[in-house]
Design an enzyme around this catalytic site. Structure first.
Site, PDB file in Angstrom:
ATOM      1  N   HIS A  42       1.163  -1.021  -0.146  1.00  0.00           N
ATOM      2  CA  HIS A  42       0.009   0.319   0.063  1.00  0.00           C
ATOM      3  C   HIS A  42       1.018   1.465  -0.223  1.00  0.00           C
ATOM      4  O   HIS A  42       1.722   1.228   0.652  1.00  0.00           O
ATOM      5  CB  HIS A  42      -1.175  -0.542   1.229  1.00  0.00           C
ATOM      6  CG  HIS A  42      -0.506  -0.488   2.557  1.00  0.00           C
ATOM      7  ND1 HIS A  42       0.179   0.952   3.247  1.00  0.00           N
ATOM      8  CD2 HIS A  42       0.359  -1.062   3.454  1.00  0.00           C
ATOM      9  CE1 HIS A  42       1.103   0.618   4.397  1.00  0.00           C
ATOM     10  NE2 HIS A  42       0.904  -0.807   4.176  1.00  0.00           N
ATOM     11  N   ASP A 287       4.380  -4.798   3.969  1.00  0.00           N
ATOM     12  CA  ASP A 287       5.385  -4.489   3.371  1.00  0.00           C
ATOM     13  C   ASP A 287       5.816  -6.186   4.110  1.00  0.00           C
ATOM     14  O   ASP A 287       6.561  -6.939   3.766  1.00  0.00           O
ATOM     15  CB  ASP A 287       6.583  -3.980   4.289  1.00  0.00           C
ATOM     16  CG  ASP A 287       5.422  -3.836   5.608  1.00  0.00           C
ATOM     17  OD1 ASP A 287       4.373  -4.220   6.381  1.00  0.00           O
ATOM     18  OD2 ASP A 287       5.818  -2.498   6.470  1.00  0.00           O
TER      19      ASP A 287
END
EC number: 3.1.3.2
Length: 423
Positions: A42, A287
């Site tokens: 994101h 991540d």
């Protein structure tokens, strides 16, 4: 006439030379891009939470904690534009639902990132414009509830074997040395933040909060010096390695990133044999998702994946008819994506070699591999055996009792009627 004959001879000689050259010169390798899988993080977001003594609490952020910011929206719109340029000629310039499938984790920031990305990738054209003043069109993004996500939300759990591996990792010299070397530093950070449960595994939260605040122009406390931030950043990267590496990395991969890799392998194989999938498959995640996948592939660079970073799998059909896989990682917006090479293969990795080299980190049965030795599955077997054994024991006792009573009766004994009739 002589000149005319010479002209014909020169033409024939030229044809002969061209024919020889065509035979000698190698054919240009014609490759066809057949399928693309993207996994991206994101965009820029607000911090997930604040620490107890943080002067910047949730009310400082327009949409609260963990939400995509305007900067994050722009990052993904620009990534979408870059992907539009990269795959020009492969994808249609306008959105066709048969060509694209997008899946996201069920978080506002990943769903919104996917939508911003698609706005850059497929701006409406012509008849797709529902309003001449709006250069945007809705494109579906699919998801599943967080509790049911066994593909993109990492670390995957519950997985008892993975938790056992984490406990064993804590006993490794590398982890122990980090604990000793950073004990006083962690005590200082805990005292300044008001956190009581700070460790090597949770200190990344402090860095994340400070990083987000610094990025958005909020003043940091005096103790958060550049040296402190640098040290926190290093410990943040160490926490990723603790999760997915340091100890028995291959087995951890089978329980984590290998699950996503298994789906990617399945899709690559399917597209090489049947072409039944969309041309572009997109995953919008985190991540930890990227790090878990990179650890499984053996291409992790040791650093946190930045906002809007994107891993690309490209499946090509070669001129020979065989298939190959190329991987790229876009972690900087101002340069071309970095080529990634699977250990043991070339950058242009033949599909069969890609499948063979990644096989060891793909689980055969994730639920079974997550069980501990002597865990729930084994316990069920033991209980079943115990029940069967108990029933068998009771049957033997009953049989022996009957036999004993038969043998205990006097020889020749017979029941003699008493002569009374019972109505």
């Amino acid at each position: 006439m002589a000149g005319r004959r010479f002209g014909w001879s020169r033409a024939a000689l030229l044809q002969l030379i061209l024919g020889v050259n065509l035979m000698v010169m190698p054919r240009t390798q014609a490759r066809t891009l057949r399928f693309v899988t993207l996994l991206y993080r994101h965009g820029d977001r607000s911090p997930v939470k604040a620490y107890p003594k943080d002067p910047h609490q949730e009310d400082k952020w327009p949409q609260g904690f963990g939400q995509l910011t305007k900067e994050g929206m722009l990052q993904h719109w620009e990534l979408g534009q870059a992907l539009r340029q990269r795959y020009h000629g492969f994808l249609n310039t306008s959105y066709h639902r048969q060509e694209v499938y997008v899946r996201s984790t069920d978080f506002d920031r990943t769903l919104m990132s996917a939508e911003a990305n698609l706005a850059g990738l497929f701006p409406p054209d012509g008849i797709q414009r529902f309003n001449p003043n709006i250069s945007w069109q809705p494109i579906p993004v699919h998801t599943v509830p967080v509790a049911e996500d066994r593909l993109l939300k990492f670390p995957l759990g519950p997985c008892p074997r993975f938790e056992q591996l984490q406990n064993e990792t804590r006993r490794m010299p590398e982890y122990q040395n980090e604990s000793v070397q950073n004990a006083q530093f962690l005590d200082m950070v805990a005292n300044e933040t008001g956190l009581t449960d700070l460790s090597l595994e949770t200190v990344w939260n402090v860095y994340d909060t400070l990083f987000c605040e610094q990025t958005h122009g909020l003043p940091l406390p005096p103790w958060a010096s550049p040296q402190t931030m640098q040290r926190l950043s290093r410990l943040k990267d160490f926490s990723f390695r603790f999760l997915f590496g340091i100890y028995k990395q291959a087995e951890k991969a089978r329980l984590q990133g290998g699950v996503l890799l298994a789906q990617i392998r399945k899709n690559l194989t399917l597209m090489a044999t049947t072409s039944q999938l969309p041309k572009l498959l997109v995953y919008s995640a985190h991540d930890t998702t990227l790090v878990a996948l990179h650890m499984a592939l053996g291409v992790y660079n040791g650093e946190q994946a930045p906002y809007a970073s994107c891993h690309m799998f490209e499946l090509y059909q070669e001129d020979s008819g065989n298939f190959s896989v190329e991987m790229y990682f876009r972690n900087e917006s101002h340069r071309a994506p970095w080529p990634l090479t699977l250990p043991g293969c070339s950058h242009r990795c033949p599909l069969q070699d890609f499948l063979r080299l990644t096989e060891p980190v793909v689980p055969k049965d994730w639920l079974q591999e997550c069980q501990l030795a002597g865990g729930p599955a084994d316990t069920e077997v033991i209980v079943a055996l115990a029940v069967c054994g108990s029933i068998l024991f009771l049957l033997i006792v009953l049989l022996l009792t009957v036999l004993f009573r038969v043998q205990a009766q006097p020889p020749g004994y017979r029941h003699v009627p008493d002569g009374e009739d019972h109505a």
